[in-house]
Write an enzyme that holds these catalytic residues in place. Structure first.
Site, PDB file in Angstrom:
ATOM      1  N   VAL A 119       7.336   2.285  19.086  1.00  0.00           N
ATOM      2  CA  VAL A 119       6.492   3.437  19.396  1.00  0.00           C
ATOM      3  C   VAL A 119       6.773   4.613  18.468  1.00  0.00           C
ATOM      4  O   VAL A 119       5.882   5.425  18.196  1.00  0.00           O
ATOM      5  CB  VAL A 119       6.653   3.839  20.879  1.00  0.00           C
ATOM      6  CG1 VAL A 119       8.031   4.423  21.148  1.00  0.00           C
ATOM      7  CG2 VAL A 119       5.550   4.798  21.304  1.00  0.00           C
TER       8      VAL A 119
ATOM      9  N   ALA B 223       0.864   0.223  13.130  1.00  0.00           N
ATOM     10  CA  ALA B 223       1.190   1.509  12.517  1.00  0.00           C
ATOM     11  C   ALA B 223       1.679   1.318  11.084  1.00  0.00           C
ATOM     12  O   ALA B 223       2.427   2.138  10.563  1.00  0.00           O
ATOM     13  CB  ALA B 223       2.246   2.242  13.350  1.00  0.00           C
TER      14      ALA B 223
ATOM     15  N   LYS C  32       0.807  -1.224   0.000  1.00  0.00           N
ATOM     16  CA  LYS C  32       0.000   0.000   0.000  1.00  0.00           C
ATOM     17  C   LYS C  32       0.843   1.278   0.000  1.00  0.00           C
ATOM     18  O   LYS C  32       0.416   2.295  -0.547  1.00  0.00           O
ATOM     19  CB  LYS C  32      -0.967  -0.012   1.178  1.00  0.00           C
ATOM     20  CG  LYS C  32      -2.014  -1.114   1.053  1.00  0.00           C
ATOM     21  CD  LYS C  32      -2.975  -1.130   2.218  1.00  0.00           C
ATOM     22  CE  LYS C  32      -3.926  -2.321   2.083  1.00  0.00           C
ATOM     23  NZ  LYS C  32      -4.936  -2.334   3.164  1.00  0.00           N
TER      24      LYS C  32
ATOM     25  N   LYS D 284       7.136   4.630  15.287  1.00  0.00           N
ATOM     26  CA  LYS D 284       6.255   4.537  14.111  1.00  0.00           C
ATOM     27  C   LYS D 284       4.848   5.016  14.452  1.00  0.00           C
ATOM     28  O   LYS D 284       4.200   5.700  13.656  1.00  0.00           O
ATOM     29  CB  LYS D 284       6.201   3.097  13.593  1.00  0.00           C
ATOM     30  CG  LYS D 284       7.372   2.689  12.716  1.00  0.00           C
ATOM     31  CD  LYS D 284       7.109   1.378  12.004  1.00  0.00           C
ATOM     32  CE  LYS D 284       6.082   1.543  10.888  1.00  0.00           C
ATOM     33  NZ  LYS D 284       5.873   0.269  10.143  1.00  0.00           N
TER      34      LYS D 284
ATOM     35  N   ARG E 267       4.509  -2.008  18.256  1.00  0.00           N
ATOM     36  CA  ARG E 267       5.729  -2.535  18.883  1.00  0.00           C
ATOM     37  C   ARG E 267       6.802  -1.455  18.959  1.00  0.00           C
ATOM     38  O   ARG E 267       7.431  -1.260  19.988  1.00  0.00           O
ATOM     39  CB  ARG E 267       6.257  -3.725  18.084  1.00  0.00           C
ATOM     40  CG  ARG E 267       5.650  -5.043  18.462  1.00  0.00           C
ATOM     41  CD  ARG E 267       6.498  -6.205  17.944  1.00  0.00           C
ATOM     42  NE  ARG E 267       5.913  -7.476  18.355  1.00  0.00           N
ATOM     43  CZ  ARG E 267       4.931  -8.092  17.716  1.00  0.00           C
ATOM     44  NH1 ARG E 267       4.410  -7.534  16.636  1.00  0.00           N
ATOM     45  NH2 ARG E 267       4.455  -9.243  18.144  1.00  0.00           N
TER      46      ARG E 267
ATOM     47  N   MET F 132      -9.033  -6.793  11.572  1.00  0.00           N
ATOM     48  CA  MET F 132      -9.174  -6.553  10.137  1.00  0.00           C
ATOM     49  C   MET F 132      -8.973  -7.818   9.311  1.00  0.00           C
ATOM     50  O   MET F 132      -9.377  -7.863   8.149  1.00  0.00           O
ATOM     51  CB  MET F 132      -8.188  -5.480   9.686  1.00  0.00           C
ATOM     52  CG  MET F 132      -8.545  -4.103  10.185  1.00  0.00           C
ATOM     53  SD  MET F 132      -7.491  -2.888   9.381  1.00  0.00           S
ATOM     54  CE  MET F 132      -7.895  -1.443  10.341  1.00  0.00           C
TER      55      MET F 132
ATOM     56  N   TYR G 249      -9.690 -11.771   8.202  1.00  0.00           N
ATOM     57  CA  TYR G 249     -10.949 -12.500   8.094  1.00  0.00           C
ATOM     58  C   TYR G 249     -10.657 -13.914   7.622  1.00  0.00           C
ATOM     59  O   TYR G 249      -9.555 -14.223   7.192  1.00  0.00           O
ATOM     60  CB  TYR G 249     -11.905 -11.804   7.117  1.00  0.00           C
ATOM     61  CG  TYR G 249     -11.378 -11.741   5.699  1.00  0.00           C
ATOM     62  CD1 TYR G 249     -11.640 -12.758   4.786  1.00  0.00           C
ATOM     63  CD2 TYR G 249     -10.598 -10.668   5.275  1.00  0.00           C
ATOM     64  CE1 TYR G 249     -11.139 -12.715   3.497  1.00  0.00           C
ATOM     65  CE2 TYR G 249     -10.087 -10.619   3.984  1.00  0.00           C
ATOM     66  CZ  TYR G 249     -10.365 -11.641   3.109  1.00  0.00           C
ATOM     67  OH  TYR G 249      -9.863 -11.604   1.834  1.00  0.00           O
TER      68      TYR G 249
END
Length: 270
Positions: free
Chosen positions: A153, A127, A65, A155, A151, A215, A217
């Protein structure tokens, strides 16, 4: 016939082709939708190849992404907010980038689950690209507070610094700083479910009547098992988000908005 695809790594598990085929049948649209597994170092080459073959657009999933964001020649405001792209549209040599993850998540929670976010304490786990894609739309739903936990912080802090929180109290912390915190909504946006990995989360995160949302599935994830063991009032996977974000992508490409309810019901029954 217009052609589309989903690109990811892995992508074998994707239900996107089934969903878009159902949307096309429902709305009378003529299109083909496939899935393409790109090598981890080959995303741009795959997209370029599909564009040259006349594809009209692609959906982008883990882990591409951010690369899709960089590749796009034009970005929507919500893609800019996300810093990540999950929907590319090819038009006259241009590559339009959008992000439908956030609107998909929020629609699933508000409409399908009938769970309000306004005034609630929200914890967003992760993140990466998935978390980036949903942060701004979650803030637009006006929660009382939103905590980004990761994990690493730094980020999470960098992600928090890129958005406008409005009236929502926004903070970032590591997983190890969640003890003695309580939330009404806990959303897992990490890829831990793909690796069957249990996150290092403390006991006592869930308030009364809390929603735990993963998120991922397709099967019960370690996070969903943790939520059940911890007494979360409601537990949901990401199938509804998948269908809702797909519906938004379908609308971007075809300018027709499909009905998501029968598609979700069919996928649940399969």
């Amino acid at each position: 016939m217009d052609r589309y695809a989903v690109i990811g790594h892995p992508v074998e598990h994707s239900k996107s082709p089934l969903i878009h085929a159902a949307f096309a049948q429902q709305t009378g649209q003529q299109l083909e939708y496939g899935k393409v597994q790109a090598p981890l170092d080959g995303f741009v080459a795959i997209v370029t190849d599909l564009q040259e073959k006349g594809y009209r657009g692609v959906n982008v999933t883990v882990p591409f992404k951010f690369e899709a964001y960089s590749l796009a020649t034009e970005l929507t405001p919500r893609a800019r907010d996300a810093g990540a792209v999950n929907t590319l549209t090819f038009t006259d040599g241009a590559i339009h980038g959008d992000n439908t993850d956030g609107v998909g998540l929020v629609r699933d929670i508000l409409q399908n689950l009938a769970f309000t976010l306004a005034g609630k304490r929200v914890l967003l786990l992760g993140a990466g690209g998935a978390a980036e894609g949903v942060l701004a739309p979650l803030l637009e739903a006006s929660p009382l507070s939103l905590c980004i936990a990761n994990r690493t912080v730094d980020k999470a802090e960098a992600m928090a610094a890129r958005v406008r929180p409005g009236q929502t109290s926004l903070d970032a912390r590591g997983f190890d700083a969640l003890a003695d915190q309580e939330f009404d909504v806990v959303i897992n946006a990490t890829s831990s479910g793909l690796h069957n990995e249990r996150l290092p989360l403390p006991s006592g995160l869930f308030a009364a009547d809390a929603l735990a949302y993963d998120m991922m599935y397709g099967r019960e994830t370690p996070f969903m098992r943790y939520a059940r063991e911890e007494g979360a009032s409601r537990i949901a996977d990401g199938l509804g988000m998948l269908v809702e974000q797909a519906a938004e992508a379908f609308y971007i490409w075809r300018r027709v908005r499909p009905d998501t309810a029968p598609v979700m019901a069919a996928l649940r029954a399969a």
